[in-house]
Design a protein around this motif. Structure first.
Motif, PDB file in Angstrom:
ATOM      1  N   TYR A  48       0.840  -1.194   0.000  1.00  0.00           N
ATOM      2  CA  TYR A  48       0.000   0.000   0.000  1.00  0.00           C
ATOM      3  C   TYR A  48       0.876   1.246   0.000  1.00  0.00           C
ATOM      4  O   TYR A  48       1.773   1.393   0.831  1.00  0.00           O
ATOM      5  N   ASP A  82      -4.397  -3.759   7.344  1.00  0.00           N
ATOM      6  CA  ASP A  82      -5.037  -3.714   6.039  1.00  0.00           C
ATOM      7  C   ASP A  82      -6.544  -3.512   6.185  1.00  0.00           C
ATOM      8  O   ASP A  82      -7.088  -3.560   7.294  1.00  0.00           O
ATOM      9  N   ASP A  83      -7.206  -3.297   5.072  1.00  0.00           N
ATOM     10  CA  ASP A  83      -8.643  -3.010   5.102  1.00  0.00           C
ATOM     11  C   ASP A  83      -9.469  -4.150   5.689  1.00  0.00           C
ATOM     12  O   ASP A  83     -10.443  -3.918   6.411  1.00  0.00           O
ATOM     13  N   VAL A  84      -9.097  -5.378   5.383  1.00  0.00           N
ATOM     14  CA  VAL A  84      -9.852  -6.527   5.894  1.00  0.00           C
ATOM     15  C   VAL A  84      -9.768  -6.578   7.412  1.00  0.00           C
ATOM     16  O   VAL A  84     -10.777  -6.718   8.108  1.00  0.00           O
ATOM     17  N   LEU A 139      -8.976  -4.125   9.479  1.00  0.00           N
ATOM     18  CA  LEU A 139      -9.605  -2.942  10.087  1.00  0.00           C
ATOM     19  C   LEU A 139     -11.122  -3.078  10.120  1.00  0.00           C
ATOM     20  O   LEU A 139     -11.775  -2.642  11.073  1.00  0.00           O
ATOM     21  N   THR A 140     -11.688  -3.698   9.100  1.00  0.00           N
ATOM     22  CA  THR A 140     -13.132  -3.908   9.062  1.00  0.00           C
ATOM     23  C   THR A 140     -13.585  -4.833  10.189  1.00  0.00           C
ATOM     24  O   THR A 140     -14.663  -4.654  10.763  1.00  0.00           O
ATOM     25  N   LYS A 143      -8.038   3.154  14.067  1.00  0.00           N
ATOM     26  CA  LYS A 143      -7.634   2.349  12.927  1.00  0.00           C
ATOM     27  C   LYS A 143      -6.920   3.182  11.860  1.00  0.00           C
ATOM     28  O   LYS A 143      -7.394   4.247  11.482  1.00  0.00           O
ATOM     29  N   LEU A 165      -5.115   2.573   8.002  1.00  0.00           N
ATOM     30  CA  LEU A 165      -4.813   1.703   6.862  1.00  0.00           C
ATOM     31  C   LEU A 165      -3.356   1.899   6.461  1.00  0.00           C
ATOM     32  O   LEU A 165      -2.933   3.007   6.145  1.00  0.00           O
ATOM     33  N   ALA A 175      -1.598  -3.900   2.526  1.00  0.00           N
ATOM     34  CA  ALA A 175      -2.510  -4.606   1.626  1.00  0.00           C
ATOM     35  C   ALA A 175      -3.037  -5.862   2.321  1.00  0.00           C
ATOM     36  O   ALA A 175      -2.371  -6.413   3.196  1.00  0.00           O
ATOM     37  N   PHE A 186      -6.185  -3.716   0.242  1.00  0.00           N
ATOM     38  CA  PHE A 186      -6.970  -2.508   0.470  1.00  0.00           C
ATOM     39  C   PHE A 186      -8.104  -2.483  -0.547  1.00  0.00           C
ATOM     40  O   PHE A 186      -7.981  -2.975  -1.659  1.00  0.00           O
ATOM     41  N   MET A 187      -9.231  -1.932  -0.139  1.00  0.00           N
ATOM     42  CA  MET A 187     -10.468  -2.024  -0.919  1.00  0.00           C
ATOM     43  C   MET A 187     -10.466  -1.112  -2.144  1.00  0.00           C
ATOM     44  O   MET A 187     -10.926  -1.485  -3.209  1.00  0.00           O
ATOM     45  N   ASN A 188      -9.959   0.095  -1.972  1.00  0.00           N
ATOM     46  CA  ASN A 188     -10.007   1.077  -3.057  1.00  0.00           C
ATOM     47  C   ASN A 188      -8.626   1.297  -3.653  1.00  0.00           C
ATOM     48  O   ASN A 188      -7.606   1.047  -3.005  1.00  0.00           O
TER      49      ASN A 188
END
Length: 297
Positions: free
Chosen positions: A58, A247-249, A251-252, A260, A262, A265, A267-269
């Protein structure tokens, strides 16, 4: 098929599911440096290659921009090839002219060692996270090329590091509340960011490597890799009131009580910025702002 096509063919034997992406990266770097650099390259003073800059990471383009800027300002150096993000076949063929090779990821270590053996090019493996890490990086690269960094650059970075003492004020405002963090990402990122957090008096309770440690020489004992996704997911879901770099996963899945950030990797976007690094002086500025925000939370 080599005689039937104009392109140079390089056989890659890491297909299927025999290893994770870090193994594939290491093998790819080795194949490229064994097949593309031309033997008659003449070494040029002030030229370097970057190895281990994976486009998978990322904001790697931002990190490269920062590293190039720092090396240009502090040491007057110029980048030839950047393996493998934003480079060309011509630049890879000319890798032998570099005065030093710079590793930004452990996956490039075998490739750097091969280039040292083939061309006599020394390498520096010092990923510049945090202020002291950046100073050390510049000093090591400078030693490799026989130049001293511009004093004004080193002074500027060291003054910022001294400014971290202000964090004690934020700590007192928070009472006796424990300050803890968790970091998930590639090995070098986990190690570098965790070291910077420790300098800011934040205890890193979880150092979570996103890939296996098979290719790491003497990995740190407190960095953990996970055989199954469910293992790290469970640990992420149990975190509370921590500063979480991941990473996004991850953090979600983390509890809302965590702060949190980001940093790795997947990453969503898509990545838009090419000037917002995690490495170097500017990267340390960003990380410090996140730390200050956590102290004030």
């Amino acid at each position: 098929m080599q005689n039937e096509v104009k392109a140079k063919l390089v056989a890659f034997e890491q297909g299927g599911f025999r290893g994770d992406y870090s193994v594939g990266l290491a093998e790819t770097y080795k194949l490229l440096v064994r097949n593309l650099p031309q033997k008659d390259a003449t070494q040029e003073a002030g030229v370097y290659n970057i190895i281990g800059a994976s486009a998978w990471r990322y904001r790697m383009a931002s990190d490269i921009w920062e590293v190039k800027s720092l090396l240009g300002e502090a040491l007057g150096l110029r980048c030839n090839a950047c393996l493998c993000c934003d480079t060309s076949v011509d630049e890879l063929q000319a890798m032998g002219k570099a005065q030093v090779n710079i590793l930004l990821g452990n996956e490039g270590l075998a490739a750097a060692q091969y280039l040292e053996e083939k061309f006599g090019t020394p390498y520096v493996y010092a990923v510049p996270y945090g202020y002291s890490g950046t100073v050390s990086f510049l000093e090591q690269v400078g030693a490799a090329v026989g130049k001293a960094s511009e004093p004004i650059v080193l002074m500027r970075i060291k003054m910022k590091e001294k400014g971290m003492s202000m964090l004690s004020m934020f700590a007192m405002m928070g009472g006796n509340k424990p300050r803890q963090a968790a970091v998930k990402g590639d090995y070098d990122l986990v190690q570098g960011v965790s070291t910077f957090l420790a300098q800011a008096d934040i205890t890193v309770t979880h150092k979570m490597c996103a890939h296996s440690l098979k290719a790491i020489t003497e990995p740190a004992a407190d960095v953990e890799a996970y055989a199954e996704e469910g293992e790290w997911l469970q640990e992420i879901r149990e975190l509370r009131d921590k500063l979480l770099f991941a990473d996004d996963v991850a953090l979600t899945q983390a509890d809302a009580s965590n702060m949190k950030v980001l940093i790795s990797a997947p990453f969503m976007n898509g990545v838009v910025a090419t000037h917002l690094p995690f490495m170097g002086e500017k990267g340390a500025d960003f990380l410090l702002e996140q730390i200050q925000g956590y102290y004030q939370k």
